[in-house]
Structure formats: structure tokens, C-alpha cells
Design a protein around this motif. Structure first.
Motif, mmCIF file in Angstrom:
data_model
loop_
_atom_site.group_PDB
_atom_site.id
_atom_site.type_symbol
_atom_site.label_atom_id
_atom_site.label_comp_id
_atom_site.label_asym_id
_atom_site.label_seq_id
_atom_site.Cartn_x
_atom_site.Cartn_y
_atom_site.Cartn_z
ATOM 1 N N GLY A 17 0.796 -1.219 0.000
ATOM 2 C CA GLY A 17 0.000 0.000 0.000
ATOM 3 C C GLY A 17 0.826 1.266 0.000
ATOM 4 N N ASP A 18 2.145 1.145 0.267
ATOM 5 C CA ASP A 18 3.015 2.325 0.250
ATOM 6 C C ASP A 18 3.175 2.852 -1.171
ATOM 7 O OD1 ASP A 18 3.357 2.128 2.925
ATOM 8 O OD2 ASP A 18 5.419 1.370 2.865
ATOM 9 N N PHE A 19 3.364 4.156 -1.276
ATOM 10 C CA PHE A 19 3.696 4.769 -2.551
ATOM 11 C C PHE A 19 5.213 4.894 -2.645
ATOM 12 C CE2 PHE A 19 -0.709 6.018 -2.280
ATOM 13 C CZ PHE A 19 -1.137 6.010 -3.611
ATOM 14 N N LEU A 20 5.788 4.443 -3.776
ATOM 15 C CA LEU A 20 7.225 4.490 -3.986
ATOM 16 C C LEU A 20 7.547 5.365 -5.186
ATOM 17 C CD1 LEU A 20 8.291 0.759 -3.458
ATOM 18 C CD2 LEU A 20 8.243 2.621 -1.794
ATOM 19 N N VAL A 21 8.660 6.112 -5.067
ATOM 20 C CA VAL A 21 9.118 6.971 -6.152
ATOM 21 C C VAL A 21 10.477 6.475 -6.615
ATOM 22 C CG1 VAL A 21 9.728 9.313 -6.844
ATOM 23 C CG2 VAL A 21 7.870 8.944 -5.210
ATOM 24 N N VAL A 22 10.606 6.238 -7.923
ATOM 25 C CA VAL A 22 11.874 5.825 -8.530
ATOM 26 C C VAL A 22 12.122 6.733 -9.721
ATOM 27 C CG1 VAL A 22 13.153 3.989 -9.670
ATOM 28 C CG2 VAL A 22 11.591 3.439 -7.808
ATOM 29 N N GLY A 23 13.198 7.504 -9.657
ATOM 30 C CA GLY A 23 13.473 8.437 -10.745
ATOM 31 C C GLY A 23 12.343 9.430 -10.888
ATOM 32 N N GLU A 24 11.764 9.493 -12.079
ATOM 33 C CA GLU A 24 10.657 10.415 -12.331
ATOM 34 C C GLU A 24 9.343 9.663 -12.543
ATOM 35 O OE1 GLU A 24 11.533 13.298 -15.324
ATOM 36 O OE2 GLU A 24 13.528 13.718 -14.531
ATOM 37 N N SER A 25 9.210 8.517 -11.893
ATOM 38 C CA SER A 25 7.956 7.757 -11.928
ATOM 39 C C SER A 25 7.650 7.242 -10.523
ATOM 40 C CB SER A 25 8.055 6.584 -12.914
ATOM 41 O OG SER A 25 9.035 5.660 -12.472
ATOM 42 N N ALA A 61 11.973 16.466 -11.892
ATOM 43 C CA ALA A 61 11.955 16.845 -13.305
ATOM 44 C C ALA A 61 12.472 18.260 -13.491
ATOM 45 C CB ALA A 61 10.541 16.711 -13.862
ATOM 46 N N GLN A 62 12.083 19.160 -12.564
ATOM 47 C CA GLN A 62 12.564 20.535 -12.660
ATOM 48 C C GLN A 62 14.063 20.608 -12.418
ATOM 49 O OE1 GLN A 62 10.742 23.301 -13.579
ATOM 50 N NE2 GLN A 62 12.785 24.199 -13.668
ATOM 51 N N ASP A 63 14.553 19.844 -11.439
ATOM 52 C CA ASP A 63 15.997 19.811 -11.172
ATOM 53 C C ASP A 63 16.760 19.312 -12.393
ATOM 54 O OD1 ASP A 63 15.571 20.754 -8.632
ATOM 55 O OD2 ASP A 63 15.671 18.777 -7.665
ATOM 56 N N ARG A 64 16.199 18.299 -13.054
ATOM 57 C CA ARG A 64 16.871 17.778 -14.245
ATOM 58 C C ARG A 64 16.916 18.822 -15.349
ATOM 59 N NH1 ARG A 64 14.536 16.149 -18.542
ATOM 60 N NH2 ARG A 64 12.542 15.783 -17.507
ATOM 61 N N ARG A 65 15.803 19.521 -15.556
ATOM 62 C CA ARG A 65 15.782 20.554 -16.598
ATOM 63 C C ARG A 65 16.748 21.687 -16.274
ATOM 64 N NH1 ARG A 65 10.134 19.195 -16.637
ATOM 65 N NH2 ARG A 65 9.717 20.768 -15.033
ATOM 66 N N ASP A 66 16.809 22.072 -15.000
ATOM 67 C CA ASP A 66 17.744 23.129 -14.601
ATOM 68 C C ASP A 66 19.184 22.701 -14.841
ATOM 69 O OD1 ASP A 66 15.607 24.652 -13.849
ATOM 70 O OD2 ASP A 66 15.774 24.204 -11.703
ATOM 71 N N ALA A 67 19.466 21.425 -14.520
ATOM 72 C CA ALA A 67 20.830 20.923 -14.715
ATOM 73 C C ALA A 67 21.196 20.883 -16.189
ATOM 74 C CB ALA A 67 20.972 19.529 -14.093
ATOM 75 N N GLU A 68 20.228 20.478 -17.021
ATOM 76 C CA GLU A 68 20.479 20.441 -18.458
ATOM 77 C C GLU A 68 20.710 21.835 -19.023
ATOM 78 O OE1 GLU A 68 17.071 18.462 -19.970
ATOM 79 O OE2 GLU A 68 17.779 16.437 -19.453
ATOM 80 N N ARG A 81 3.663 12.749 -6.552
ATOM 81 C CA ARG A 81 3.665 13.618 -7.732
ATOM 82 C C ARG A 81 4.531 14.865 -7.504
ATOM 83 N NH1 ARG A 81 -0.160 12.630 -11.654
ATOM 84 N NH2 ARG A 81 -1.692 10.991 -11.191
ATOM 85 N N GLU A 82 4.504 15.388 -6.294
ATOM 86 C CA GLU A 82 5.318 16.566 -5.980
ATOM 87 C C GLU A 82 6.806 16.236 -6.069
ATOM 88 O OE1 GLU A 82 4.087 18.004 -2.180
ATOM 89 O OE2 GLU A 82 2.646 19.421 -3.058
ATOM 90 N N ILE A 83 7.187 15.066 -5.570
ATOM 91 C CA ILE A 83 8.597 14.655 -5.633
ATOM 92 C C ILE A 83 9.043 14.522 -7.084
ATOM 93 C CG2 ILE A 83 10.224 12.794 -5.107
ATOM 94 C CD1 ILE A 83 8.541 12.221 -2.588
ATOM 95 N N ILE A 84 8.184 13.907 -7.899
ATOM 96 C CA ILE A 84 8.513 13.722 -9.312
ATOM 97 C C ILE A 84 8.639 15.063 -10.023
ATOM 98 C CG2 ILE A 84 7.598 12.878 -11.511
ATOM 99 C CD1 ILE A 84 6.434 10.532 -9.957
#
Length: 622
Positions: free
Chosen positions: A330-338, A394-401, A387-390
């Protein structure tokens, strides 16, 4: 005079290995590890010390009823710190009982937990996670199969249920978790993503074959990961087996077995007959004990993906190693951007479970996409939080790029602070063994007191993806002589920021090594003028602040260059040019005679200001 191994003596005396090592340190006795032997007169001396300590405790005044609680608390603290008393032994026995129970039990708090105890003592020990590596056909899988068949408690009439990419073995010392995806490339892929899954690496070497190319690669990968390493000499039951040859060959790699005076534990085993397997498991447990592996089952969840796959019937399945905290259905897990919600979990025996604590491998059903090996897993309170973590990632990745430049770290930056002995890590590939040996000989003469050359891996043939992964993990440069990397390997190297240098002339390769060594010495920089621009308009931007609409009057301005803003004769700001724009486009540089927008990350800029740009340039040293 007879000798005894340290861990054997500790077991006979009812002491923790760490306590016995502490006594040996106080006596000034040299040892390599708990498997080292000590003389009989030292054993006698240790027993006398323990007898004196026992007598001193017996003569201590008894506590009055008023002081009894305080004395009991002090005794409890001492027992936890030293592990000498029967109570501590009972605690360890209880911990083993918990390890052999269902994974769900790891989420329960210890019954005898003491709130007043030190935080480090409150955190229970966890089972070690072990990976097995080595050359093909040297018996890695056979050894795992033997351990699995003899040490895994079958829960079904049909025997062992296959399996989730890892399995738990129950031993007399407690639980040991094996990652049963043998192979150094999978191991290093996980390491290259910054995840530390394995606590101990077992290098399997066939007694009839000794060191082979993949053996050397496996050793290099384990050393780069900086995990304790044990050597299992397999196939000792064969008539042509020569374990002594293997031990001698290990010394060529600066891996000196304990019986030769070194600190490498070498265990002869047979995956076919089981000879030496118990000894290997014993050494794994001893090594884990010295590493003092701990994890809080009540802490924040953290885990790592071991492998992921798509099942035709179930869908996406991912094997996750729980490292901290407890995982629940029942836990929600975050891996990468999913992200995903756990619908079901399966343990290493194929049984359905509802929760799993530290050092527990579980197969998780609930991801929408197949996660990659080595990706870190994070828990979220609910779907909204996931969803907030993802979104943040995603924003951090775009900023880094957007901020990414082609600048690469200097070797000095990678190797740490100056003024200490630093190491240049190299991977060497050549066309023949003769070339490899000749180049290694030349490199050995290039070392100095300030800079050391560490050839992590030297082999024949073109560099492989595994070489790139190792170089990425260890921050190494790959040097090739008379061989070239394939297009696919070059692409991976570019993605991971790994340098692959190819040479046809030996002197050019040596010149490159000299350049690397020079780059590893203390550089001398000077500030070099680039250009200046006049601010003609200030544009207010809601996100970037004030942008200086400017005209470049001299030289050029570059993004990330140093900036000095002058107003009349006064310097009003010194900082960095964090952004350059031509119309709506981000640009790297603007030349004389062009207009541009300059963001110096300072809102005080005004019309008429002069922005002068400069950069630090390394001065060529003789």
C-alpha cells in the motif's frame, strides 16, 4: 607453541570479537583480522585480564535499594557498550531469532528497548548483503546454488520457489542476504548510479584455473566500490586443483592472503561437495560483525532496485533491497521520475508478505514503468506527495540540463584537497600482453612522492562497457594503445563523462600520462580580461529578477564568467554572469557590437553601469 584464531578464542570466552580486538590493541598485539592467529602465551594473558576484571566486579559494593535503579541503568549501558555480559548475549540470541522470523517482524520494536540508551545502540544490527563475482565457469552460480539449497528454509513441498533476484540464507550466525545476479558488470552498474547495495564482495576463483581476465576485472570493480572482499578458491575437490598457485597469483595484484602475512581472507571451497562453504559463511558473518552493519526499521524508508522486468501475466515487477525503514503493501514508492503503489510483495521464497525490514529483498508489484538496476527508491506519504517529488526532480533535471557546460572536473578537483598524496586512476587497454606489460613498466617509473598512478585494470582488446562503468565509479581515465573503442562504448563514455584516449604511438600515450600527472599537481591561475558591456536598459523579469539590457563595447562576454559592475569610478558589485540572452535565446557568448541581456543575479543594476567580464585561466608551468 600452539596458536588459536581470534574469532575462535572470542567464541570460547563468550566475548564479542570487537571486545577481544580491543584487549589485543591494549596489549599491543598485531593482527590482520579476526581470523588471524595469536600465540598461546597471549591467550593466557587475555584470560588473566578477564579474570581480574571479573574479580573487580565481584568486589564492587552492592547497590542499596535507593541506588539500585541507577546502578542497574549503568550496568545496562555498560553491557550494551561492551557486549561482555550474559544479558548482551541473550540480546544477540533474540536478535538472531528475529532474523529467522518473517520479514514483517523486523518492523516491531525490540521488547527490551531502553529509551535512555545511546541512539547508536538503539539501532539494531542488520543482515549483510553479499555479491559473488568472478570469471565465467569458475563456479559462481554453482556456489550460490549450493548455499541456496542447503541454507534456505523451503516453505513449500516442492522445495525452493524461484526467486526474486536475491535470497536469504539462514546460518548459525544469523541471516545472510545474497544478491543472486552474479557478475561484476551488474554490480558496477548499481554502483555507477551512486547506490551501495552490497556490503561484502566474494571473488570466486577456480583452483584449477587461477586468475583470469574477468577475475582481475571483478577484483578491480570490488576495489573501486570499496567494500570488504573475501576470496573463495572453488573446485578444490578436483584432482588438478592447485590452491597454492591461486594464492601466489593473488600476491601479484597486491592481494596477500593472511597465511602469507597479508590481510586477505582466502577460503578453499567446493560448490559440488560443500567443502569449506560453512567456513566461508562464518567469515562473511565475522566480516559483517566488524563492519557493524545497522539499520533502523522504524526510520525513513530507503531502498535500491536490484533488477526490473515485465511479466506477461503480472506486469512490471521490480526487486527492491530494503536498506532503511520498513516497506508496507500500500506504500507509494518513487523511482526516478515515476512512481507506483505497492499492490503486492513477494519474499525470496516466493511467499506473499505485507511488510519487509532492512536487508530484505522483495519483489514489488505496482510500478507502471520498469525501473533500472541501481535506481534509488524513496517512499511518499500519498499519491499527491509522490507527484510533488517527481515534479521537483523533473525541474531539477531541466535546470541541470540548461546549466550544463562542457567543462570537466580537473583531476585535482576529483582527487581531493591539495597537499596530500594523490592518485591518478587509469584503465589500460592494449593490443598485446607485451604492450600492456611495457606500458605498465613505464607508468611505474612515472610515479612521484606527490602523485601515484593506480592502474585499476589492464587488459588486451578494446575497452568495454564494463570498463566505462568502472571508470565512472572510480573517476578513472581509459588509455588505449593500438585498440579503439566501439561507437556504442564511446557513446556511453560521453554520457557518463568518461575520457577514452586512443594512441598508436607509445610516446604520445606517455605524453598524455605526463599531462594527467601535471594536471594532478597544484595549478596556478590568473585572472584574464574578457570584455565589457554598457547597460542601456533594465528589464524586470518575474523569475530571473532584473536583467541588464546591454551593448558589448569591447571583447566578449561569456556565461559563468566573473562579473564586475562599476558605476562611475566605484565598483558596486562583483559576482558571476549567470545568464546571457540574445532576444529570447540563451547563448553562451556575445561578441563586440551586439546587444544582449545579462543576468548577474543582482537586482541593483542600473542604466549606465559598466559590466566587465573576466575568467580564471591556468598559467602554463615550466
Amino acid at each position: 607453541m600452539s596458536k588459536v584464531r581470534i574469532y575462535t578464542l572470542a567464541k570460547d570466552l563468550g566475548l564479542e570479537n570487537a571486545k577481544l580486538l580491543e584487549i589485543l590493541d591494549g596489549l599491543g598485539v598485531a593482527y590482520k583480522s579476526v581470523s588471524s592467529t595469536i600465540e598461546e602465551d597471549t591467550v593466557v594473558l587475555i584470560k588473566e585480564i578477564l579474570a581480574e576484571e571479573g574479580a573487580a566486579e565481584a568486589q564492587a559494593p552492592a547497590a542499596t535499594p535507593e541506588t539500585q535503579p541507577t546502578a542497574a541503568a549503568e550496568k545496562d549501558t555498560a553491557e550494551k557498550a561492551t557486549g561482555q555480559t550474559n544479558t548482551a548475549q541473550q540480546d544477540r540470541a533474540e536478535a538472531k531469532t528475529e532474523q529467522t522470523s518473517e520479514p514483517a517482524s523486523t518492523s516491531e520494536a525490540p521488547a527490551a528497548a531502553t529509551p535512555a540508551a545511546a541512539p547508536a545502540q538503539d539501532i539494531p544490527h542488520r543482515a549483510p548483503v553479499v555479491t559473488i563475482m568472478g570469471h565465467v565457469d569458475h563456479g559462481k552460480t554453482s556456489l550460490l546454488d549450493y548455499i541456496r539449497k542447503t541454507k534456505v528454509a523451503a516453505k513449500e513441498a516442492g522445495g525452493i520457489t524461484q526467486h526474486v533476484g536475491a535470497f536469504e540464507a539462514q546460518t548459525s550466525k544469523g541471516k545472510i542476504v545474497f544478491i543472486d545476479t552474479p557478475g561484476h558488470e551488474a554490480f558496477t552498474t548499481i554502483r555507477a548510479r551512486g547506490a551501495n547495495v552490497a556490503d561484502i564482495a566474494i571473488i570466486v576463483i577456480a583452483a584449477d584455473d587461477s586468475l583470469m581476465p574477468q577475475t582481475r576485472e571483478a577484483i578491480a570493480h570490488a576495489q573501486a566500490a570499496k567494500v570488504p572482499m573475501l576470496v573463495a578458491i572453488n573446485k578444490v575437490d578436483l584432482p588438478q586443483a592447485d590452491p597454492e598457485r591461486v594464492k601466489t597469483d593473488l600476491t601479484q595484484l597486491n592481494l596477500v592472503p593472511e597465511e602469507y602475512g597479508g590481510d586477505v581472507i582466502v577460503v578453499p571451497v567446493s560448490a559440488r561437495t560443500g567443502e569449506g562453504v560453512e567456513d566461508l559463511l562464518e567469515y562473511i558473518s565475522l566480516t559483517a560483525e566488524l563492519e557493524d552493519l545497522r539499520a533502523d526499521p522504524k526510520g525513513e524508508f530507503a531502498g535500491v532496485v536490484i533488477e526490473g522486468k515485465v511479466d506477461r501475466q503480472a506486469g512490471v515487477l521490480a526487486t527492491v533491497m530494503v536498506q532503511e525503514g520498513t516497506l508496507h503493501v500500500g506504500d507509494f514508492l518513487v523511482v526516478g521520475e515515476s512512481y507506483g503503489k505497492i499492490k503486492a510483495m513477494t519474499d525470496s521464497n516466493g511467499g506473499r508478505i505485507k511488510d519487509a525490514g532492512p536487508s530484505t529483498p522483495v519483489q514489488v508489484l505496482g510500478f507502471s514503468e520498469v525501473p533500472s538496476s541501481g535506481e534509488k527508491v524513496q517512499a511518499a506519504k500519498n499519491e499527491h506527495a509522490a507527484r510533488e517529488i517527481i515534479a521537483a526532480r523533473a525541474q531539477d533535471r531541466r535546470d541541470a540540463e540548461n546549466a550544463r557546460t562542457q567543462r570537466r572536473l580537473t583531476l585535482e578537483e576529483m582527487m581531493g584537497p591539495l597537499g596530500t598524496v594523490r592518485t591518478v586512476n587509469l584503465i589500460l587497454r592494449a593490443d598485446t600482453q607485451g604492450s600492456v606489460e611495457a606500458i605498465q613498466g613505464i607508468l611505474a617509473r612515472k610515479e612521484s612522492d606527490d602523485v601515484k598512478i593506480n592502474v585499476m585494470l589492464a587488459g588486451i582488446g578494446a575497452p568495454t562497457e564494463g570498463d566505462v562503468l568502472l571508470a565512472s565509479t572510480a573517476e578513472a581515465t581509459i588509455l588505449c594503445f593500438s585498440v579503439t573503442a566501439s561507437g556504442g562504448v564511446k557513446k556511453i563514455a560521453d554520457t557518463k563523462g568518461v575520457d577514452i584516449k586512443s594512441f598508436r604511438i607509445i610516446y604520445e600515450l606517455i605524453d598524455e600520462v605526463d599531462r594527467l600527472l601535471k594536471g594532478n599537481l597544484e595549478p596556478v591561475f590568473e585572472e584574464q580580461y574578457l570584455g565589457r558591456a554598457e547597460v542601456r536598459m533594465v528589464i524586470h523579469h518575474p523569475k530571473s529578477g532584473n536583467i541588464a539590457g546591454s551593448y558589448v563595447t569591447d571583447g566578449s562576454l561569456k556565461r559563468n564568467a566573473k562579473a564586475k559592475v562599476t558605476r562611475g569610478k566605484e565598483v558596486v558589485y562583483e559576482g558571476t554572469i549567470v545568464g546571457l540572452k540574445r532576444f529570447k535565446d540563451d547563448v553562451r557568448e556575445v561578441q563586440t557590437g551586439y546587444e544582449c541581456g545579462i543576468n548577474v543575479d543582482w537586482d541593483g543594476v542600473k542604466e549606465g553601469d559598466i559590466i566587465e567580464a573576466s575568467e580564471m585561466v591556468e598559467v602554463e608551468q615550466a
